[in-house]
Design an enzyme around this catalytic site. Structure first.
Site, PDB file in Angstrom:
ATOM      1  N   LYS A 190       0.834  -1.209   0.000  1.00  0.00           N
ATOM      2  CA  LYS A 190       0.000   0.000   0.000  1.00  0.00           C
ATOM      3  C   LYS A 190       0.870   1.262   0.000  1.00  0.00           C
ATOM      4  O   LYS A 190       0.687   2.156  -0.822  1.00  0.00           O
ATOM      5  CB  LYS A 190      -0.930   0.007   1.216  1.00  0.00           C
ATOM      6  CG  LYS A 190      -1.933   1.145   1.184  1.00  0.00           C
ATOM      7  CD  LYS A 190      -2.619   1.356   2.508  1.00  0.00           C
ATOM      8  CE  LYS A 190      -1.817   2.310   3.357  1.00  0.00           C
ATOM      9  NZ  LYS A 190      -2.450   2.701   4.612  1.00  0.00           N
ATOM     10  N   ASP A 193      -6.558   0.954   0.798  1.00  0.00           N
ATOM     11  CA  ASP A 193      -6.640   1.266   2.227  1.00  0.00           C
ATOM     12  C   ASP A 193      -8.040   0.873   2.709  1.00  0.00           C
ATOM     13  O   ASP A 193      -8.803   0.240   1.975  1.00  0.00           O
ATOM     14  CB  ASP A 193      -6.326   2.755   2.488  1.00  0.00           C
ATOM     15  CG  ASP A 193      -7.485   3.653   2.065  1.00  0.00           C
ATOM     16  OD1 ASP A 193      -8.372   3.192   1.309  1.00  0.00           O
ATOM     17  OD2 ASP A 193      -7.519   4.818   2.501  1.00  0.00           O
TER      18      ASP A 193
END
Ligand code: SF4
Length: 268
Positions: free
Chosen positions: A174, A193
């Protein structure tokens, strides 16, 4: 009281264009009339369920177009001036808000503006500076460790591949995707996320809950040249409209495309 609350939730927003508002009002009235006749709670009349072909290219394109129109030129909300600052800020953003991170980083980067400076800093001082971001002991170790790896392995520069980025302590896919996409403009993947995960499931773009699997699903249906902006747009939409607890479907630009079981209002 419960009925009044439901009726309020079904009131179309003032922001709708007149024709859409009229249609919404008529839709709600019909919905309520049917519910009253059937002696059923109004909320049960909101259409929920599965979309026939959720991954149909025309549906995905419509979602992408609506997002782009709603959030033109949206950017990463973490304050940063370079790839190093964005890397550190993204590591700090785990389990907290961007607002909280943006409060901590100005002083942190003022005192330690480079990987070399942060690598040589005292750990207790870093902990104090980032205290408000939560998990500050682990995060302090990670950001100092990341700074050290940047100095020792990459000549003080943030690398431009996911494989190299995830060598930094505290950096997973991420964070790598955030930095590569937002700073370098490299579409290495889709940032997944908590908002992207929740909205992708509500919009039936994935059935998975594991972020890595969700990213793979999104990569299959979202064109690569939209990966970077799509993530930003979905994150903003999750923060502003499609919240976890109480999505404001009545104000949602994707509402006509959404059949999520979590909807609080429906025009169809
Ligand atoms: S209609 Fe509601 S649940 Fe669906 S995306 Fe919009 S805010 Fe989220």
């Amino acid at each position: 009281m419960a009925t009044a609350k439901k009726a309020k939730a079904l009131t179309p927003p003032q922001t709708l264009k007149p024709a859409a508002r009229k249609a919404a009002i008529e839709g709600v009235a019909a919905e309520k009339a049917r519910a009253i006749a059937a002696k059923e709670p109004v909320a049960k009349k909101i259409k929920r369920g599965k979309t026939a072909k959720p991954l149909a290219p025309e549906r995905v394109t419509a979602i992408l177009d609506a997002l782009r129109k709603t959030y033109p030129n949206v950017v990463c909300a973490l304050t940063h001036r370079n790839a190093f600052e964005l890397t550190i800020a993204t590591i700090l953003s785990a389990q907290t808000t961007d607002v909280g991170v943006n409060k901590a980083t100005p002083q942190l980067f003022k005192l330690y503006p480079t990987p070399k400076a942060l690598a040589a800093a005292s750990l207790p001082e870093i902990e104090e500076l980032i205290h408000n971001t939560g998990f500050y002991r682990a995060k302090a170790k990670n950001i100092q460790g990341a700074a050290r790896v940047l100095v020792e392995r990459f000549g003080g520069k943030v690398p431009q591949t996911v494989a190299e980025m995830i060598e930094l302590p505290g950096v997973a896919r991420k964070t790598a995707n955030v930095v590569l996409g937002s700073w370098y403009g490299i579409a290495s993947g889709v940032v997944v996320d908590t908002h992207v995960l929740r909205l992708s499931r509500r919009l039936e773009l994935t059935k998975n809950t594991d972020p890595v699997k969700v990213e793979k699903d999104l990569q299959k249906v979202i064109p690569q040249d939209r990966w970077i902006q799509f993530s930003h747009e979905l994150i903003h939409h999750g923060r502003q409209v499609c919240s976890a607890r109480k999505p404001r479907c009545v104000d949602c630009s994707l509402e006509t495309l959404c059949n999520s079981v979590d909807k609080t209002w429906s025009s169809h």
